[in-house]
Write a protein that holds these residues in place. Structure first.
Motif, PDB file in Angstrom:
ATOM      1  N   ASP A  36       0.848  -1.193   0.000  1.00 15.33           N
ATOM      2  CA  ASP A  36       0.000   0.000   0.000  1.00 15.33           C
ATOM      3  C   ASP A  36       0.883   1.243   0.000  1.00 15.33           C
ATOM      4  N   VAL A  67      -1.365   4.682 -10.738  1.00 14.01           N
ATOM      5  CA  VAL A  67      -2.446   4.054  -9.974  1.00 14.01           C
ATOM      6  C   VAL A  67      -2.407   2.542 -10.175  1.00 14.01           C
ATOM      7  N   TYR A 114      -7.351  -6.425 -11.532  1.00 15.25           N
ATOM      8  CA  TYR A 114      -6.569  -5.214 -11.278  1.00 15.25           C
ATOM      9  C   TYR A 114      -6.815  -4.149 -12.339  1.00 15.25           C
ATOM     10  N   GLN A 123      -4.785  -0.471  -8.687  1.00 13.24           N
ATOM     11  CA  GLN A 123      -5.966  -0.683  -7.869  1.00 13.24           C
ATOM     12  C   GLN A 123      -6.427  -2.139  -7.938  1.00 13.24           C
ATOM     13  N   SER A 125      -0.615   6.000  -6.138  1.00 14.66           N
ATOM     14  CA  SER A 125      -1.657   5.307  -5.395  1.00 14.66           C
ATOM     15  C   SER A 125      -1.589   3.825  -5.768  1.00 14.66           C
ATOM     16  N   LYS A 177      -9.139  -4.656  -7.742  1.00 15.68           N
ATOM     17  CA  LYS A 177     -10.572  -4.509  -7.967  1.00 15.68           C
ATOM     18  C   LYS A 177     -11.383  -5.649  -7.352  1.00 15.68           C
ATOM     19  N   ASN A 205      -7.124  -2.850 -17.541  1.00 17.18           N
ATOM     20  CA  ASN A 205      -7.776  -3.765 -16.605  1.00 17.18           C
ATOM     21  C   ASN A 205      -7.363  -5.171 -17.008  1.00 17.18           C
ATOM     22  N   GLN A 249       0.457   5.432  -0.688  1.00 15.31           N
ATOM     23  CA  GLN A 249      -0.355   6.610  -0.989  1.00 15.31           C
ATOM     24  C   GLN A 249       0.526   7.821  -0.710  1.00 15.31           C
ATOM     25  N   HIS A 261      -2.271  -0.212  -4.459  1.00 19.57           N
ATOM     26  CA  HIS A 261      -2.809  -1.221  -3.537  1.00 19.57           C
ATOM     27  C   HIS A 261      -2.713  -2.547  -4.277  1.00 19.57           C
ATOM     28  N   CYS A 262      -1.700  -3.342  -3.944  1.00 18.78           N
ATOM     29  CA  CYS A 262      -1.379  -4.501  -4.771  1.00 18.78           C
ATOM     30  C   CYS A 262      -0.852  -5.653  -3.928  1.00 18.78           C
TER      31      CYS A 262
END
Length: 369
Positions: free
Chosen positions: A43, A121, A135, A123, A62, A125, A157, A45, A64-65
């Motif tokens: 994470d 980014v 992702y 993210q 950003s 998902k 995506n 940020q 988150h993985c």
């Protein structure tokens, strides 16, 4: 000063990255690390000011993985930073990228104009942790060159198949004739993919509008449709998971009989001292790192995850009644039991000033880079 807890977290991460095959996490928790890694996730940020060729960029990150899947991290670093920067570690890829700037500082300390912008980014998902992960990855850079500006955009995506340890392509999921039809229709535009428990979705831009196509995995008879290949055979995965649950349910009776009346180490109000590995948690992590062996057959099959063992720390420190209370695979379960049985004597738990029998639960984590 770094606390003991944070030191343990950092050590757990180093163990995972150092050997790249097996690791242990105590108290039914996966290893965590400072600087943003928690429960196997990375994470980040942050907003930084970064200078290149006397131009200041506002770099927004950003992320988150899942950090434990090398193939996933390589795919993401390629999208964010280019193929030449692909790395098994997304965190390392980010560090290398930021190191290319002449300087990186807190934006509030920059007195000059920050006219350029870079945004990254990653993210998560959603998905099913032991099957697939969805992702979104996006990269944008807006830069000024004199009176002209240029913009770079990359976004995608995609689906990461945990079972097969790869980022899925259209050809991995759909049959060849359908793949050719979709690629012909999409042309040079990026094809995005996502999946849930029942559907596989494909989308791309055509004539300025998003086109979405949806393919169902199975019909009422629970069979694959003609469009879907069997690589994404989650039904086989489900069967294996059901077998494991059935095996674990059978174990519960044995556990109740084996540990009935024994104090649990988590019942700290009943203990003056909980049992511990000689040298403490840090020494135990190092011992596990050096002694755990990944069974070859399970490794070849790509089986990974947690095995939870329970055992009794006897008043003399010996470990007894070692049992698996949450299994994963026969070979991995057997290795976890072997490992615990091979441990040296522990410092026993104590109650009312006397050593007592205490039940201890230990999570052994098997993973591969």
């Amino acid at each position: 000063m770094m606390t003991i807890v944070n030191k343990l977290k950092v050590l757990a991460l180093l163990l995972m990255l150092g050997q790249g095959c097996v690791c242990m996490a105590q108290n039914q928790m996966t290893a965590t690390a400072a600087d943003g890694q928690s429960n196997g996730m990375l994470d980040v940020q942050e907003v930084k000011a970064a200078r290149a060729s006397n131009q200041w960029f506002k770099v927004e990150t950003s992320i988150h993985c899942h950090s434990k899947y090398a193939a996933l991290n390589r795919a993401i670093t390629r999208i964010l930073f280019g193929k030449e920067k692909a790395s098994d570690s997304l965190e390392e890829g980010l560090k290398q990228h930021m190191a290319e700037y002449e300087s990186v500082v807190d934006p509030s300390t920059v007195k000059e104009t920050i006219g350029q912008r870079e945004k990254m980014v990653v993210q998560f998902k959603g998905g099913v942790e032991q099957r697939y992960l969805n992702y979104f990855v996006g990269y944008m850079q807006l830069a000024l060159h004199g009176n002209e500006s240029s913009q770079k955009n990359r976004e995608r995506n995609f689906v990461f198949d945990v079972v097969h340890n790869k980022v899925l392509s259209l050809g991995d999921v759909l049959k060849p004739e359908l793949v050719e039809r979709i690629k012909g229709d999409a042309g040079k535009t990026t094809i995005h993919m996502s999946m849930d428990e029942k559907n596989f979705k494909v989308s791309y831009k055509k004539n300025g509008r998003m086109v979405e196509q949806n393919y169902v995995y199975h019909n009422d008879k629970n069979k694959f449709t003609d469009a879907i290949k069997e690589l994404v055979d989650w039904q086989a995965v489900e069967k294996r998971e059901q077998d494991i649950l059935a095996q674990n349910a059978k174990l519960q009776k044995e556990i109740e009989e084996a540990y009935g009346g024994v104090i649990k180490w988590t019942e700290k109000d009943k203990l003056e001292r909980v049992p511990s590995f000689p040298g403490g948690d840090q020494a135990m992590m190092m011992w596990v790192f050096r002694n755990l062996k990944y069974p070859a057959e399970a490794k070849a099959k790509g089986i990974r995850g947690n095995v939870i063992c329970a055992f009794i720390v006897e008043p003399d420190g010996q470990l007894s009644t070692v049992k698996v209370i949450k299994g994963l695979d026969p070979d991995l379960d057997a290795e976890a039991i072997r490992l615990v049985n091979a441990m040296p004597k522990w410092t026993p738990g104590k109650q009312n000033g006397e050593p007592v029998r205490v039940r201890y639960d230990l999570t052994v984590n098997f993973f591969m880079r």
